[in-house]
Design a protein around this motif. Structure first.
Motif, PDB file in Angstrom:
ATOM      1  N   UNK A 173      58.920   3.172 -46.474  1.00 28.89           N
ATOM      2  CA  UNK A 173      57.626   3.558 -46.172  1.00 28.89           C
ATOM      3  C   UNK A 173      57.096   3.373 -47.294  1.00 28.89           C
ATOM      4  N   UNK A 174      57.196   4.178 -48.567  1.00 32.02           N
ATOM      5  CA  UNK A 174      57.136   4.240 -49.997  1.00 32.02           C
ATOM      6  C   UNK A 174      56.376   3.133 -50.343  1.00 32.02           C
ATOM      7  N   UNK A 179      49.828  -1.791 -51.405  1.00 31.14           N
ATOM      8  CA  UNK A 179      51.047  -2.081 -50.223  1.00 31.14           C
ATOM      9  C   UNK A 179      51.687  -3.399 -50.575  1.00 31.14           C
ATOM     10  N   UNK A 180      53.164  -3.414 -50.061  1.00 29.51           N
ATOM     11  CA  UNK A 180      54.403  -4.827 -50.684  1.00 29.51           C
ATOM     12  C   UNK A 180      54.762  -4.890 -49.190  1.00 29.51           C
ATOM     13  N   UNK A 181      54.101  -5.408 -47.798  1.00 29.25           N
ATOM     14  CA  UNK A 181      55.051  -5.147 -47.003  1.00 29.25           C
ATOM     15  C   UNK A 181      55.909  -6.239 -46.835  1.00 29.25           C
ATOM     16  N   UNK A 182      55.753  -7.320 -46.836  1.00 30.70           N
ATOM     17  CA  UNK A 182      56.625  -8.443 -47.392  1.00 30.70           C
ATOM     18  C   UNK A 182      57.624  -8.292 -48.212  1.00 30.70           C
ATOM     19  N   UNK A 183      57.971  -6.934 -49.746  1.00 29.02           N
ATOM     20  CA  UNK A 183      59.012  -6.802 -50.154  1.00 29.02           C
ATOM     21  C   UNK A 183      59.760  -5.762 -48.451  1.00 29.02           C
ATOM     22  N   UNK A 229      47.791  -0.156 -35.901  1.00 27.80           N
ATOM     23  CA  UNK A 229      47.587   0.926 -36.502  1.00 27.80           C
ATOM     24  C   UNK A 229      48.223   0.993 -37.810  1.00 27.80           C
ATOM     25  N   UNK A 230      48.789   0.170 -38.175  1.00 26.79           N
ATOM     26  CA  UNK A 230      49.999   0.073 -39.409  1.00 26.79           C
ATOM     27  C   UNK A 230      49.278  -1.438 -40.296  1.00 26.79           C
ATOM     28  N   UNK A 231      49.225  -1.778 -39.826  1.00 24.38           N
ATOM     29  CA  UNK A 231      48.876  -3.307 -40.617  1.00 24.38           C
ATOM     30  C   UNK A 231      47.295  -3.827 -41.398  1.00 24.38           C
ATOM     31  N   UNK A 232      47.027  -4.320 -42.211  1.00 30.61           N
ATOM     32  CA  UNK A 232      46.054  -4.194 -42.933  1.00 30.61           C
ATOM     33  C   UNK A 232      44.574  -5.108 -42.481  1.00 30.61           C
ATOM     34  N   UNK A 233      44.185  -5.761 -42.440  1.00 31.75           N
ATOM     35  CA  UNK A 233      43.307  -6.734 -41.783  1.00 31.75           C
ATOM     36  C   UNK A 233      43.708  -8.626 -42.303  1.00 31.75           C
ATOM     37  N   UNK A 234      44.101  -8.394 -43.635  1.00 32.97           N
ATOM     38  CA  UNK A 234      44.546  -9.772 -44.140  1.00 32.97           C
ATOM     39  C   UNK A 234      45.984  -9.625 -44.036  1.00 32.97           C
TER      40      UNK A 234
END
Length: 398
Positions: A173-174, A179-183, A229-234
């Protein structure tokens, strides 16, 4: 002087040279032993690194500046690997709680005071150096989870499993907030691998089919919540581009389309080094970093790809052998978790470049240009070599 005497004299002259060569090899082996390095694994890593430098030189259109910088990165990374290999695994286990707390502290500092670039706040700027704490967590998370799960006999107790899941969730979560969803997902996977190797079973209900249904429903519900609710547009756009890259061929689908063209045009033997049209004419974006696998396929063809896969496979096989032959549960869990994490980086990068996975910022290990990820990776190999070369104290063997 007879011919026999001349031959005898020549043989006597050659003996000291042969003896000196033998002694030098023996001395080299003697001193090499003190470095605590696993020779087969080290040689495989060096072979793959040399292959990577060759590909990088070609991908950068013969840029010596890029090559020298990467050699400098490799020098730092090998130095880090040598240092880490000298640390016995039981010391890593002993200090794992402090490493985890320090890592969380750094991630909180990133959210509060981190420097931004490209719309993401992922770095800490100390003035003389700027680094990404999430890279450190790629090594710290497997160490911490292996320490928690190996405190008792395997398979672990519910409390150990709960503590592990909470620790992984906090880190994920941190990092996702940067944001760095992949990592964040890759680091979460590194902790999950340690859980998997510990022998846990997800048994919510006694009936296996009902149990499978509950788990499947949970995954579907989680995907629905993440999408809405969590993912951003890009991030959503990247997933939609994966399904249909032709929907935006000059925008979000450009990377994938150019990468597929490069991979398909290589054929069996490739076009030759520095002869790839997609990379050399700059049609292929990020061809020295995230998309360098497409350069391998285009310029070296199927044979180059098979050579790359062979080297990766041998490294993974050797690392797993070292992990499973270790004497204690902590070393087994940690070594296997780090090895499978290494495989995940390979799988995700190649899947991304091939259009099988969404585009994420994951470099190809030991091939892509870069310093921080390379040092982190070499530290992981240093831990695996430490597992191979250090004996576990008897009171810690399980």
């Amino acid at each position: 002087m007879s011919k026999f005497q001349l031959v005898t004299i020549r043989r006597k002259k050659r003996r000291p040279v042969a003896i000196m060569k033998f002694l030098s090899i023996a001395q080299l082996r003697h001193y090499w032993h003190y470095f605590k390095m696993d020779t087969p694994l080290f040689l495989l890593i060096m072979a793959l690194s040399a292959f990577g430098l060759m590909v990088l030189y070609s991908a950068s259109a013969g840029s010596l500046s890029t090559l020298y910088k990467q050699i400098f990165h490799f020098s730092l990374a090998i130095g880090a690997m040598l240092i880490i290999a000298q640390i016995p695994p039981y010391l890593l286990k002993r200090f794992s709680p402090y490493l985890m707390l320090f890592g969380i502290f750094l991630l909180i500092l990133v959210l509060l005071f981190g420097s931004s670039s490209g719309g993401a706040q992922r770095w800490l700027d100390l003035g003389f150096v700027r680094f990404q704490p999430s890279e450190i967590m790629k090594v710290v998370v497997p160490i911490a989870i292996a320490s928690i799960l190996s405190d008792k006999t395997l398979p672990p107790k519910p409390l150990s499993i709960f503590l592990s899941i909470v620790s992984i969730a906090v880190i994920v979560l941190l990092i996702a907030k940067q944001p760095d969803l992949g990592t964040s997902l890759l680091i979460g996977a590194s902790g999950a691998y340690v859980l998997f190797f510990s022998g846990i079973r997800i048994q919510i209900l006694q009936n296996n089919w009902l149990n499978l249904g509950v788990i499947s429903s949970f995954i579907i519900a989680s995907a629905y919540i993440a999408w809405n609710y969590l993912l951003m547009a890009y991030q959503k756009k990247r997933i939609m581009t994966l399904i249909n890259p032709n929907s935006d061929p000059l925008g979000s689908g450009y990377h994938i389309l150019q990468s597929k063209i490069a991979i398909g045009s290589g054929g069996i033997f490739g076009k030759g080094l520095e002869q790839g049209s997609q990379s050399q004419l700059n049609f292929l974006p990020e061809h020295t970093t995230d998309f360098i696998f497409a350069v391998v396929a285009e310029e070296l063809g199927l044979m180059g790809v098979l050579l790359l896969f062979s080297l990766y496979g041998l490294i993974i096989f050797r690392a797993l052998v070292i992990s499973f032959q270790s004497e204690d549960n902590f070393s087994k869990l940690l070594g296997a978790g780090l090895t499978l994490t290494f495989f995940t980086y390979i799988f995700v990068n190649i899947g991304m470049v091939s259009g099988l996975l969404p585009v994420v910022g994951v470099p190809l290990p030991l091939i892509s240009y870069g310093g921080s990820s390379l040092i982190t990776l070499m530290c992981s190999f240093g831990i695996i070599m430490s597992i191979r070369k250090h004996k576990t104290p008897r009171y810690l063997q399980k």
